[in-house]
Design a protein around this motif. Sequence first.
Motif, short mmCIF file in Angstrom:
data_model
loop_
_atom_site.label_atom_id
_atom_site.label_comp_id
_atom_site.label_asym_id
_atom_site.label_seq_id
_atom_site.Cartn_x
_atom_site.Cartn_y
_atom_site.Cartn_z
N VAL A 165 0.85 -1.20 0.00
CA VAL A 165 0.00 0.00 0.00
C VAL A 165 0.88 1.25 0.00
CG1 VAL A 165 -1.96 1.13 1.11
CG2 VAL A 165 -1.60 -1.31 1.47
N ARG A 166 0.56 2.18 -0.88
CA ARG A 166 1.27 3.48 -0.91
C ARG A 166 0.32 4.55 -0.39
NH1 ARG A 166 5.53 3.33 -4.88
NH2 ARG A 166 5.75 1.19 -5.61
N MET A 171 -1.86 8.92 6.87
CA MET A 171 -2.83 7.82 6.72
C MET A 171 -2.27 6.44 7.14
SD MET A 171 -5.66 9.02 5.52
CE MET A 171 -6.30 10.53 4.78
N ILE A 172 -1.01 6.43 7.59
CA ILE A 172 -0.37 5.13 7.90
C ILE A 172 -1.17 4.34 8.94
CG2 ILE A 172 1.65 4.04 8.97
CD1 ILE A 172 3.36 6.16 7.65
N GLY A 173 -1.58 5.03 9.99
CA GLY A 173 -2.33 4.36 11.08
C GLY A 173 -3.63 3.75 10.58
N ASN A 174 -4.33 4.49 9.69
CA ASN A 174 -5.60 3.99 9.16
C ASN A 174 -5.39 2.72 8.34
OD1 ASN A 174 -5.92 6.63 9.99
ND2 ASN A 174 -7.57 7.06 8.55
N VAL A 175 -4.34 2.73 7.50
CA VAL A 175 -4.06 1.56 6.65
C VAL A 175 -3.69 0.35 7.50
CG1 VAL A 175 -2.51 0.62 4.89
CG2 VAL A 175 -3.41 2.93 4.64
N GLY A 193 10.26 9.51 -0.63
CA GLY A 193 9.78 10.89 -0.80
C GLY A 193 8.65 11.16 0.18
N VAL A 194 7.53 11.65 -0.34
CA VAL A 194 6.39 11.96 0.54
C VAL A 194 5.49 10.75 0.75
CG1 VAL A 194 6.33 14.42 -0.02
CG2 VAL A 194 5.05 12.80 -1.42
N VAL A 195 5.76 9.67 0.02
CA VAL A 195 4.89 8.49 0.09
C VAL A 195 5.49 7.43 1.01
CG1 VAL A 195 3.88 6.60 -1.25
CG2 VAL A 195 4.02 8.88 -2.23
#
Length: 266
Positions: A165-166, A171-175, A193-195
């Motif tokens: 998942v990128r 949003m890391i916690g949600n994923v 980078g930002v992802v």
Amino acid sequence: RETIRTAAGPIMAKSPNRHNKIFMKVEPLDEKVAELIRNGTLNEYKDTKEVAEILRNAGWEKDEAKRVMRFDPRGNVFIDGTKGVQFIQESTDSILSGFEDTMKEGPLAREQVRGCKFTFHHFVPHEDPAHRGLSQLGPASRRACMGAMLLANPVLLEPTLGIEVRVPQEMIGNVAGVISSKRGKVLNMEQKGVVHILTGEMPASETFDLSEVMRGQTAGKAMWNTHFKAWTPVPNSVLPTILAEIRKRKGLSPDPPTANEFIDSE
């Protein structure tokens, strides 16, 4: 799919006319050998010396490596462990038919079997050929294979998917929450980078509404892909429920059979 966790046997099963006895052992097959069978490196049409050589290199004993009766393409093997038994040559096809039936439909939920090593331990046949035909030895062999498997801590396997998942950092916690809610786990996290890229795994049966849940939790900002990773044992916490569902779908009673239904005493 179905497989076993431990070794069991030898156990004995009789033919329908009660005149023939088949003794069977089973143990988990080394994954390396199972893979060689599945990809066709090991099969019946190969020279027996070549097969024995490959198996010895995989850690099998010399005598055992020479006595393979059948490789099942799903990743199972059937070995002749008998010594000095009469009528074994003419009974081989009948006995192997019972083994093949079991590999197509295992004891837990009539699913295909993989990763099992059966040893045909001993055989007490009837003197008269009329009493030891396919109609007698086939069912006896199937009962012996089924009974041995049920004693060997059988388990259901489910396909597990790898997922990548990128997502943006916030949003890391949600994923991670979505993956763990699907009986999955996050295995790795890296930043480009930002992802942020999360890699994990989850059972295929939990992914049917994954896109809706993932979009809902990440406001459509996540991009992901999945791929088949491996067959893994169904956790004991959900095994009875899943087993009952599969058996019900196939028109069977919800409870799987017990070993005693297949094993005979002297």
